[in-house]
Scaffold this motif. Structure first.
Motif, PDB file in Angstrom:
ATOM      1  N   GLN A  41      27.215 -28.975-114.229  1.00 32.90           N
ATOM      2  CA  GLN A  41      28.474 -28.810-113.511  1.00 32.90           C
ATOM      3  C   GLN A  41      28.721 -27.335-113.192  1.00 32.90           C
ATOM      4  OE1 GLN A  41      32.803 -29.137-115.034  1.00 32.90           O
ATOM      5  NE2 GLN A  41      32.128 -31.232-114.735  1.00 32.90           N
ATOM      6  N   PRO A  42      28.974 -27.009-111.939  1.00 36.27           N
ATOM      7  CA  PRO A  42      29.096 -25.595-111.567  1.00 36.27           C
ATOM      8  C   PRO A  42      30.442 -24.964-111.883  1.00 36.27           C
ATOM      9  CG  PRO A  42      29.380 -26.963-109.637  1.00 36.27           C
ATOM     10  CD  PRO A  42      29.051 -27.891-110.769  1.00 36.27           C
ATOM     11  N   GLY A  43      31.442 -25.758-112.196  1.00 36.28           N
ATOM     12  CA  GLY A  43      32.727 -25.155-112.544  1.00 36.28           C
ATOM     13  C   GLY A  43      33.610 -24.912-111.318  1.00 36.28           C
ATOM     14  N   PRO A  44      34.351 -23.797-111.322  1.00 38.57           N
ATOM     15  CA  PRO A  44      34.246 -22.620-112.187  1.00 38.57           C
ATOM     16  C   PRO A  44      34.718 -22.893-113.620  1.00 38.57           C
ATOM     17  CG  PRO A  44      36.158 -22.430-110.782  1.00 38.57           C
ATOM     18  CD  PRO A  44      35.437 -23.661-110.334  1.00 38.57           C
ATOM     19  N   SER A  45      34.151 -22.109-114.546  1.00 40.10           N
ATOM     20  CA  SER A  45      34.474 -22.309-115.949  1.00 40.10           C
ATOM     21  C   SER A  45      35.011 -21.062-116.624  1.00 40.10           C
ATOM     22  CB  SER A  45      33.217 -22.781-116.691  1.00 40.10           C
ATOM     23  OG  SER A  45      32.194 -21.810-116.590  1.00 40.10           O
ATOM     24  N   GLN A  46      35.132 -19.976-115.871  1.00 38.66           N
ATOM     25  CA  GLN A  46      35.546 -18.711-116.479  1.00 38.66           C
ATOM     26  C   GLN A  46      36.754 -18.131-115.751  1.00 38.66           C
ATOM     27  OE1 GLN A  46      33.933 -17.437-119.230  1.00 38.66           O
ATOM     28  NE2 GLN A  46      32.589 -19.229-119.207  1.00 38.66           N
ATOM     29  N   GLY A  47      37.488 -17.288-116.452  1.00 37.96           N
ATOM     30  CA  GLY A  47      38.555 -16.500-115.849  1.00 37.96           C
ATOM     31  C   GLY A  47      39.670 -17.329-115.247  1.00 37.96           C
ATOM     32  N   ASN A  48      40.415 -16.707-114.333  1.00 30.92           N
ATOM     33  CA  ASN A  48      41.554 -17.380-113.699  1.00 30.92           C
ATOM     34  C   ASN A  48      41.122 -18.593-112.882  1.00 30.92           C
ATOM     35  OD1 ASN A  48      43.384 -15.486-114.730  1.00 30.92           O
ATOM     36  ND2 ASN A  48      43.076 -14.105-112.991  1.00 30.92           N
ATOM     37  N   ALA A  49      39.939 -18.502-112.256  1.00 30.45           N
ATOM     38  CA  ALA A  49      39.439 -19.647-111.489  1.00 30.45           C
ATOM     39  C   ALA A  49      39.152 -20.828-112.400  1.00 30.45           C
ATOM     40  CB  ALA A  49      38.184 -19.257-110.717  1.00 30.45           C
ATOM     41  N   GLY A  50      38.623 -20.558-113.599  1.00 29.48           N
ATOM     42  CA  GLY A  50      38.366 -21.621-114.557  1.00 29.48           C
ATOM     43  C   GLY A  50      39.642 -22.300-115.012  1.00 29.48           C
ATOM     44  N   VAL A  51      40.688 -21.508-115.230  1.00 30.75           N
ATOM     45  CA  VAL A  51      41.988 -22.068-115.614  1.00 30.75           C
ATOM     46  C   VAL A  51      42.543 -22.911-114.469  1.00 30.75           C
ATOM     47  CG1 VAL A  51      44.363 -21.509-116.229  1.00 30.75           C
ATOM     48  CG2 VAL A  51      42.476 -20.190-117.212  1.00 30.75           C
ATOM     49  N   PHE A  52      42.430 -22.419-113.242  1.00 34.23           N
ATOM     50  CA  PHE A  52      42.943 -23.118-112.069  1.00 34.23           C
ATOM     51  C   PHE A  52      42.242 -24.470-111.883  1.00 34.23           C
ATOM     52  CE2 PHE A  52      43.251 -24.205-107.607  1.00 34.23           C
ATOM     53  CZ  PHE A  52      44.523 -23.798-107.232  1.00 34.23           C
ATOM     54  N   ALA A  53      40.931 -24.500-112.084  1.00 37.67           N
ATOM     55  CA  ALA A  53      40.149 -25.696-111.788  1.00 37.67           C
ATOM     56  C   ALA A  53      40.097 -26.695-112.933  1.00 37.67           C
ATOM     57  CB  ALA A  53      38.725 -25.297-111.400  1.00 37.67           C
ATOM     58  N   LYS A  54      40.401 -26.265-114.156  1.00 36.43           N
ATOM     59  CA  LYS A  54      40.239 -27.141-115.320  1.00 36.43           C
ATOM     60  C   LYS A  54      41.076 -28.418-115.179  1.00 36.43           C
ATOM     61  CE  LYS A  54      40.125 -27.074-120.365  1.00 36.43           C
ATOM     62  NZ  LYS A  54      40.846 -28.304-120.633  1.00 36.43           N
ATOM     63  N   ASP A  55      40.481 -29.516-115.581  1.00 31.37           N
ATOM     64  CA  ASP A  55      41.067 -30.848-115.467  1.00 31.37           C
ATOM     65  C   ASP A  55      41.146 -31.326-114.022  1.00 31.37           C
ATOM     66  OD1 ASP A  55      41.294 -31.303-118.159  1.00 31.37           O
ATOM     67  OD2 ASP A  55      43.391 -30.689-118.290  1.00 31.37           O
ATOM     68  N   GLY A  56      40.456 -30.621-113.122  1.00 28.04           N
ATOM     69  CA  GLY A  56      40.362 -31.052-111.736  1.00 28.04           C
ATOM     70  C   GLY A  56      39.028 -31.738-111.475  1.00 28.04           C
ATOM     71  N   CYS A  57      38.832 -32.162-110.246  1.00 28.72           N
ATOM     72  CA  CYS A  57      37.628 -32.894-109.857  1.00 28.72           C
ATOM     73  C   CYS A  57      37.424 -32.677-108.363  1.00 28.72           C
ATOM     74  CB  CYS A  57      37.820 -34.373-110.165  1.00 28.72           C
ATOM     75  SG  CYS A  57      36.498 -35.478-109.629  1.00 28.72           S
ATOM     76  N   TYR A  58      36.180 -32.596-107.925  1.00 24.42           N
ATOM     77  CA  TYR A  58      35.899 -32.454-106.499  1.00 24.42           C
ATOM     78  C   TYR A  58      35.872 -33.820-105.820  1.00 24.42           C
ATOM     79  CZ  TYR A  58      34.754 -27.609-107.507  1.00 24.42           C
ATOM     80  OH  TYR A  58      34.826 -26.300-107.908  1.00 24.42           O
ATOM     81  N   ASN A  59      36.275 -33.832-104.558  1.00 22.06           N
ATOM     82  CA  ASN A  59      36.334 -35.057-103.766  1.00 22.06           C
ATOM     83  C   ASN A  59      35.713 -34.794-102.404  1.00 22.06           C
ATOM     84  OD1 ASN A  59      36.984 -37.430-102.414  1.00 22.06           O
ATOM     85  ND2 ASN A  59      39.148 -36.905-102.148  1.00 22.06           N
ATOM     86  N   ALA A  60      34.609 -35.474-102.107  1.00 15.15           N
ATOM     87  CA  ALA A  60      34.052 -35.450-100.757  1.00 15.15           C
ATOM     88  C   ALA A  60      34.742 -36.579 -99.987  1.00 15.15           C
ATOM     89  CB  ALA A  60      32.548 -35.647-100.788  1.00 15.15           C
ATOM     90  N   PHE A  61      35.671 -36.203 -99.134  1.00 16.20           N
ATOM     91  CA  PHE A  61      36.508 -37.160 -98.400  1.00 16.20           C
ATOM     92  C   PHE A  61      35.873 -37.404 -97.036  1.00 16.20           C
ATOM     93  CE2 PHE A  61      40.078 -37.894 -95.436  1.00 16.20           C
ATOM     94  CZ  PHE A  61      40.642 -39.020 -96.014  1.00 16.20           C
ATOM     95  N   ARG A  62      35.453 -38.644 -96.787  1.00 19.13           N
ATOM     96  CA  ARG A  62      34.725 -38.970 -95.551  1.00 19.13           C
ATOM     97  C   ARG A  62      35.422 -40.098 -94.789  1.00 19.13           C
ATOM     98  NH1 ARG A  62      29.738 -36.430 -93.915  1.00 19.13           N
ATOM     99  NH2 ARG A  62      28.296 -38.152 -94.270  1.00 19.13           N
ATOM    100  N   MET A  63      35.502 -39.937 -93.491  1.00 15.20           N
ATOM    101  CA  MET A  63      35.925 -41.000 -92.593  1.00 15.20           C
ATOM    102  C   MET A  63      34.663 -41.516 -91.921  1.00 15.20           C
ATOM    103  SD  MET A  63      38.485 -40.733 -89.292  1.00 15.20           S
ATOM    104  CE  MET A  63      38.815 -42.143 -88.237  1.00 15.20           C
ATOM    105  N   LEU A  64      34.311 -42.777 -92.174  1.00 10.87           N
ATOM    106  CA  LEU A  64      33.042 -43.342 -91.727  1.00 10.87           C
ATOM    107  C   LEU A  64      33.300 -44.542 -90.818  1.00 10.87           C
ATOM    108  CD1 LEU A  64      31.261 -43.246 -95.206  1.00 10.87           C
ATOM    109  CD2 LEU A  64      30.896 -41.644 -93.309  1.00 10.87           C
ATOM    110  N   TYR A  65      32.969 -44.386 -89.549  1.00 14.92           N
ATOM    111  CA  TYR A  65      33.097 -45.491 -88.600  1.00 14.92           C
ATOM    112  C   TYR A  65      31.990 -46.504 -88.847  1.00 14.92           C
ATOM    113  CZ  TYR A  65      32.439 -47.980 -84.161  1.00 14.92           C
ATOM    114  OH  TYR A  65      32.263 -48.948 -83.213  1.00 14.92           O
ATOM    115  N   GLN A  66      32.346 -47.786 -88.836  1.00 16.44           N
ATOM    116  CA  GLN A  66      31.369 -48.852 -89.003  1.00 16.44           C
ATOM    117  C   GLN A  66      31.257 -49.640 -87.703  1.00 16.44           C
ATOM    118  OE1 GLN A  66      32.969 -50.824 -92.530  1.00 16.44           O
ATOM    119  NE2 GLN A  66      31.485 -49.774 -93.823  1.00 16.44           N
TER     120      GLN A  66
END
Length: 450
Positions: free
Chosen positions: A215-240
């Protein structure tokens, strides 16, 4: 500072990360910020409706939402310095339309240029996911979000205007199904905790926990605090493209039915199952290769190691590519997993609605956009990830981008009566837009508006 390895507080985690919602109605609103005060005012106005991952028991919320911020969005609203921002992974910072991401996604420049959102000139800063128990509840909260956006000076993509609609799920589309007729939402990671070798460990999705070393994080410093307990989301609109899909099944069913000794109707369902790896009722080919079995419609306890010829499930069937389970991989390690929160949008296909837009809203949650989402998409576009079929250079039979340079768009289905050969698969799914978001913790969202 280094992040903690303690278990997460569910009250601080946005709900969709740790649980699937069963609210029948949903809407997804996509925004670009104008000013920092306007953006913060917008988040503050809708913050009371953010749903956490805490157990709601019998008191199911009538309406609720979750919030995602892209890198450009968090640059606007956060107090992070340039040095802090550098701690976020390059894939998140550069976005899905970047050259690096497109090496895996291969959406194609001509396609990206027509995206509804997510490319240069249509920058996304925020995506709000709204859920309601019924249509009035959904509409009430959508109006609250839309009014707050107007007050904050935000630009909305896909607003209700000139006949277009927001990305909204319709009651006429069966829950947990897609427009191609397949049961959806079956196989999700179990999200247990504490096993670093388990790809379904929650630490593979939630930022700030060290069990998952990739997992790339971030895990350090203010960015680590900001991101902790978060999750990334690849949000896609897919036409079928349902018309192309149905015509493909009809044409090929007529050709293969005599060879396999099947009726045309049965050959149609057989072909649909071979493309996907599951029958349209959800039952997996590995467990019931000859016909669907409703009792197995949600079955997940199976692997592919005993099917090295693809006689049960073709190697490039969508489900086998997206989750190869115990397949022997070309590179050592376990296959990456995603948490999917997809749902259909648009009216069901028929003669009156044929020209309307329809497809899938894909929310692909992960701890690493590059090591999970984009890696899986590279397998989808070039299925060369397993040593079982060393000469396999095909593509995912359902959702790959056929226009990828050098793509092998053929599809072979092994059978006891000889292989069924499809010379070239058509394009069934087309990307309409993509945004890479961070679903921040609730404490982080509160800190933004303080």
């Amino acid at each position: 500072m280094p992040v903690s390895n303690s278990q997460p507080d569910r009250n601080n985690v946005q709900g969709m990360i740790m649980r699937g919602y069963t609210h029948p109605w949903s809407c997804h609103l996509i925004f670009k910020f104008a000013t920092q005060p306007g953006a913060k005012g917008f988040i503050k106005a809708i913050l009371p409706y953010v749903q956490s991952a805490a157990d709601w028991g019998d008191d199911k919320p009538e309406m609720m939402l979750n919030i995602g911020l892209t890198f450009t969005g968090l640059k606007v609203v956060s107090k992070l310095t340039t040095s802090d921002l550098a701690g976020f992974p390059p894939t998140f910072k550069q976005g899905p339309a970047s050259a690096g991401s497109q090496q895996s996604l291969n959406d194609g420049k001509s396609n990206i240029d027509t995206w509804v959102f997510g490319q240069t000139g249509k920058q996304v800063d925020c995506v709000v996911h709204v859920y309601g128990m019924d249509e009035p509840a959904l509409n009430k909260l959508v109006k609250i979000v839309a009014d707050a956006a107007v007050a904050g000076g935000l630009t909305e993509y896909l607003p209700i205007a000139n006949g277009t609609k927001r990305l909204e799920e319709y009651a006429t589309v069966p829950r947990n199904s897609i427009h191609f007729g397949y049961l959806d939402g079956i196989d999700q990671p179990a999200l247990n905790w504490g096993n670093p070798d388990d790809p379904a460990d929650l630490s593979a999705f939630l930022i700030g926990y060290p069990n998952n070393t990739s997992q790339p994080g971030p895990s350090q410093g203010n960015a680590g605090v900001f991101a902790k307990d978060g999750c990334y989301n690849a949000f896609r609109m897919l036409y079928q493209d349902v018309d192309t899909f149905d015509n493909f099944l009809d044409t090929n069913a007529k050709e293969i039915a005599p060879k396999l000794g099947l009726s045309i109707a049965d050959a149609t369902e057989w072909m649909a199952a071979k493309l996907n790896g599951r029958w349209r009722d959800g039952s997996p080919l590995e467990l019931t290769p000859d016909k669907p079995n409703p009792e197995l419609s949600h079955a997940t306890a199976f692997g592919y190691s005993g099917d090295t010829t693809g006689m049960k499930c073709p190697f490039s069937a969508h489900n086998r590519v997206a989750n190869p389970r115990d397949e022997v991989l070309s590179e050592p390690g376990l296959p990456p997993r995603l948490i999917r929160r997809g749902m259909a949008y648009g009216q069901p296909f028929n003669s009156k609605t044929a020209s309307e837009d329809r497809g899938l809203i894909g929310l692909f949650l992960c701890g690493s956009l590059s090591n999970q989402f984009e890696l899986l998409y590279s397998w989808i576009n070039t299925t060369n990830f397993s040593n079982i079929f060393p000469n396999q250079q095909g593509q995912d039979a359902l959702i790959a981008n056929r226009s990828m340079p050098g793509a092998d768009t053929s599809f072979t289905i092994p059978t006891s009566k000889g292989p069924v050969e499809i010379e070239s698969l058509p394009q069934f799914v087309v990307t309409r837009g993509t945004a890479y978001c961070l679903l921040p913790s609730i404490s982080t969202l509160k800190s933004i508006v303080e």
